[in-house]
Design an enzyme around this catalytic site. Structure first.
Site, PDB file in Angstrom:
ATOM      1  CG  ASP A  64      37.094  -3.414  51.823  1.00  0.00           C
ATOM      2  OD1 ASP A  64      36.774  -3.660  53.073  1.00  0.00           O
ATOM      3  OD2 ASP A  64      36.345  -3.725  50.999  1.00  0.00           O
ATOM      4  CG  ASP A  66      36.690  -8.090  49.909  1.00  0.00           C
ATOM      5  OD1 ASP A  66      37.238  -8.058  49.975  1.00  0.00           O
ATOM      6  OD2 ASP A  66      35.279  -7.345  49.410  1.00  0.00           O
ATOM      7  CG  ASP A 144      24.539  -7.959  49.337  1.00  0.00           C
ATOM      8  OD1 ASP A 144      25.804  -7.479  48.401  1.00  0.00           O
ATOM      9  OD2 ASP A 144      25.406  -7.283  50.585  1.00  0.00           O
TER      10      ASP A 144
HETATM   11  P1  ATP Z   1      32.021  -1.535  52.375  1.00  0.00           P
HETATM   12  O1  ATP Z   1      31.945  -0.339  50.788  1.00  0.00           O
HETATM   13  O2  ATP Z   1      31.681  -1.431  53.243  1.00  0.00           O
HETATM   14  O3  ATP Z   1      33.338  -1.946  52.073  1.00  0.00           O
HETATM   15  P2  ATP Z   1      30.444  -3.704  50.235  1.00  0.00           P
HETATM   16  O4  ATP Z   1      29.672  -3.802  50.385  1.00  0.00           O
HETATM   17  O5  ATP Z   1      32.845  -4.028  49.880  1.00  0.00           O
HETATM   18  O6  ATP Z   1      31.191  -2.461  51.128  1.00  0.00           O
HETATM   19  P3  ATP Z   1      32.407  -6.076  52.276  1.00  0.00           P
HETATM   20  O7  ATP Z   1      31.564  -6.627  53.631  1.00  0.00           O
HETATM   21  O8  ATP Z   1      33.326  -5.612  52.096  1.00  0.00           O
HETATM   22  O9  ATP Z   1      30.904  -4.767  51.400  1.00  0.00           O
HETATM   23  O10 ATP Z   1      31.878  -7.471  51.076  1.00  0.00           O
HETATM   24  C1  ATP Z   1      31.836  -7.252  50.278  1.00  0.00           C
HETATM   25  C2  ATP Z   1      31.448  -8.181  49.179  1.00  0.00           C
HETATM   26  O11 ATP Z   1      30.677  -8.984  49.108  1.00  0.00           O
HETATM   27  C3  ATP Z   1      30.240  -7.036  48.383  1.00  0.00           C
HETATM   28  O12 ATP Z   1      30.466  -6.108  47.506  1.00  0.00           O
HETATM   29  C4  ATP Z   1      29.033  -8.130  48.561  1.00  0.00           C
HETATM   30  O13 ATP Z   1      28.534  -8.698  47.184  1.00  0.00           O
HETATM   31  C5  ATP Z   1      29.286  -9.856  49.642  1.00  0.00           C
HETATM   32  N1  ATP Z   1      28.539  -9.499  49.864  1.00  0.00           N
HETATM   33  C6  ATP Z   1      29.236  -9.078  51.622  1.00  0.00           C
HETATM   34  N2  ATP Z   1      28.413  -9.738  52.558  1.00  0.00           N
HETATM   35  C7  ATP Z   1      27.436  -9.818  51.890  1.00  0.00           C
HETATM   36  C8  ATP Z   1      25.793 -10.895  52.431  1.00  0.00           C
HETATM   37  N3  ATP Z   1      25.429 -10.316  53.695  1.00  0.00           N
HETATM   38  N4  ATP Z   1      25.367 -10.920  51.706  1.00  0.00           N
HETATM   39  C9  ATP Z   1      25.687 -10.789  50.772  1.00  0.00           C
HETATM   40  N5  ATP Z   1      27.075 -10.688  49.842  1.00  0.00           N
HETATM   41  C10 ATP Z   1      27.757 -10.417  50.881  1.00  0.00           C
HETATM   42 MG    MG Z   2      34.475  -3.673  50.710  1.00  0.00          MG
END
Ligand code: ATP
Ligand code: MG
Length: 448
Positions: A64, A66, A144
């Protein structure tokens, strides 16, 4: 630790120009590029952010994308026809292109500056609402992990690293931004994200980030069960389930998320461990092959030990077998759903998979034919194969049913006794096994 927090408050921005990093636009989805360009053309700042930047820098393919911007959700909505605003706790815009959704979030602030717009609420140290708009620097700080706080700038294709994420990518380590205990109190799910990302990326967890797990793990009990269900799927149904499971155990977090699983494993049952690990490995293989996977099979695997032991206990206490299994399932599922909200359609299937297990031991003609025709036969049979480590007899049983389902209906019916033997191991004489072919508990067999 204080000095670290102070450093984080004044991050040294490092801008990595286009020619010094490996992110190429051809690895970014068309939809994400359209969103980025449109925002930028309208005069807003637009960045790819978070896991997508991290995964692209690691040479992976993000699932995904963002986007972070200084446009507010309402301003984003005005720019895109295919846009809807979602979320209360964390308001953002979803821009939809066919099956793909691009999440567009406005830079979040700390809520401490004067005249901050929006709303941020903290209850008992926990962020329950986070809708204060801010600058990109502030946005980076409330993410995070440092590796998750890098921004790919669509205006000049550079990467902005505010908190040392590049260094951590190189060191293959997950470091939290800010003071770990505070960050976990704000959002306990971050502990699970640490374990999940470490498993997914093959990274280690920085000692300071792992230290609070034991003390703060109980806070996971207060996280929303629906969110923990989503988080569980990301851990176990995304192709790295076995690694996630081992990482959760290693971090001491399994007991907070799946108490019944941790309890059953603590009783020292190696066959159960083999079943869980094989079940997760099979699921991972299916995901890698692009096959469908169901949460029902996964949770049936994780909770099996406790359900089985409880059912046996009830039977030993004089309960009728059917009732014992139903009761055990109800109790274990009930307890689990207080933590992880498994939707009813899945718990129903789990209960079926479990309750069909004793029926594999009944090999009279009618019962066998009825079980073979059961809509949940396939999943229950796959589950039976996972139980091969429980005993040699269970392994035999798996082979028996494997062969039985390959025989033509009439041949099978003729080979089976019409009565007697029910409730026990299949009689060798009655078994339709002529040619014993070993069939691995297969990643190919489809849990329904
Ligand atoms: P994945 O590979 O599972 O997508 P991801 O790091 O991209 O991992 P997402 O849930 O898609 O996880 O979140 C996108 C971004 O939003 C993260 O990389 C981080 O910067 C921020 N983020 C997500 N969840 C949190 C949280 N609980 N606290 C702080 N920042 C968060
Ligand atoms: Mg992600």
């Amino acid at each position: 630790m204080n000095s670290e927090a102070r450093n984080d408050a004044r991050p040294a921005l490092r801008i990595i120009p286009r020619e010094q990093h490996t992110i190429s636009r051809k690895n970014i989805s068309k939809a994400a590029l359209r969103v980025l360009y449109r925002l930028n053309e309208a005069g807003y700042d637009a960045f790819l952010v978070g896991g997508a930047v991290r995964d692209l820098l690691l040479g992976g393919h993000p699932k995904d994308f963002d986007v972070a911007t200084n446009a507010t959700p309402d301003e984003v909505k005005k720019l895109f026809r295919n846009c809807r605003l979602i979320g209360r706790r964390f308001r953002l815009a979803h821009v939809v292109y066919g099956p793909e959704i691009i999440e567009v979030a406005t830079f979040r602030g700390t809520g401490e500056e004067e005249g901050a717009e929006g709303e941020r609420r903290i209850v008992d140290g926990r962020i329950v609402r986070d809708n204060v708009w801010g600058t990109i620097e502030e946005d980076a700080l409330r993410r995070d992990f440092r590796v998750n706080a890098m921004y790919y700038d669509i205006s000049d294709f550079s990467v902005r690293d505010y908190v040392g994420g590049m260094q951590d990518l190189q060191d293959r380590v997950l470091r939290l931004i800010g003071e770990p205990a505070t960050r976990y109190r704000e959002d306990p799910v971050r502990m699970l994200r640490a374990a999940r990302l470490a498993a997914k990326l093959g990274f280690s967890i920085d000692a300071a980030a792992a230290a609070p797990f034991e003390e703060l793990g109980p806070l996971l009990a207060e996280a929303a069960p629906a969110r923990l269900f989503d988080e569980s799927l990301k851990m176990f149904l995304a192709g790295h389930g076995l690694k996630s499971f081992r990482m959760l155990e290693q971090c001491g977090l399994l007991k907070f998320l799946f108490p019944a699983t941790a309890r059953a494993l603590r009783r020292g049952d190696e066959a159960l461990r083999a079943l869980v690990e094989q079940g997760l490995a099979n699921t991972d293989a299916r995901v890698v092959e692009g096959k469908s996977v169901t949460p029902a099979f996964l949770f049936a695997v994780l909770l099996w030990g406790e359900v089985r032991d409880l059912a046996h206990h009830l039977v030993a206490g004089g309960k009728d077998a059917n009732e014992a299994w139903a009761r055990a399932a109800l109790q274990v599922v009930g307890e689990q759903c207080q933590r992880v909200a498994i939707p009813r359609r899945f718990t129903f299937t789990m209960e079926e998979i479990w309750s069909l297990q004793p029926r594999f031991e009944q090999v009279q003609r009618k019962k066998v034919l009825r079980l073979l025709a059961h809509p949940r036969f396939r999943a229950a049979f796959d589950f039976l194969l996972l139980r091969e480590h429980e005993s040699p007899a269970m392994r035999e049983l798996g082979l028996w049913w494997d062969h039985a389902q390959q025989l033509p209906h009439d041949t099978l019916a003729a080979a089976l006794p019409s009565h007697g033997g029910g409730g026990n191991e299949p009689e060798p004489a009655a078994a339709p096994v002529r040619k014993r072919r070993r069939r691995k508990p297969s990643a190919k067999s489809k849990p329904a």
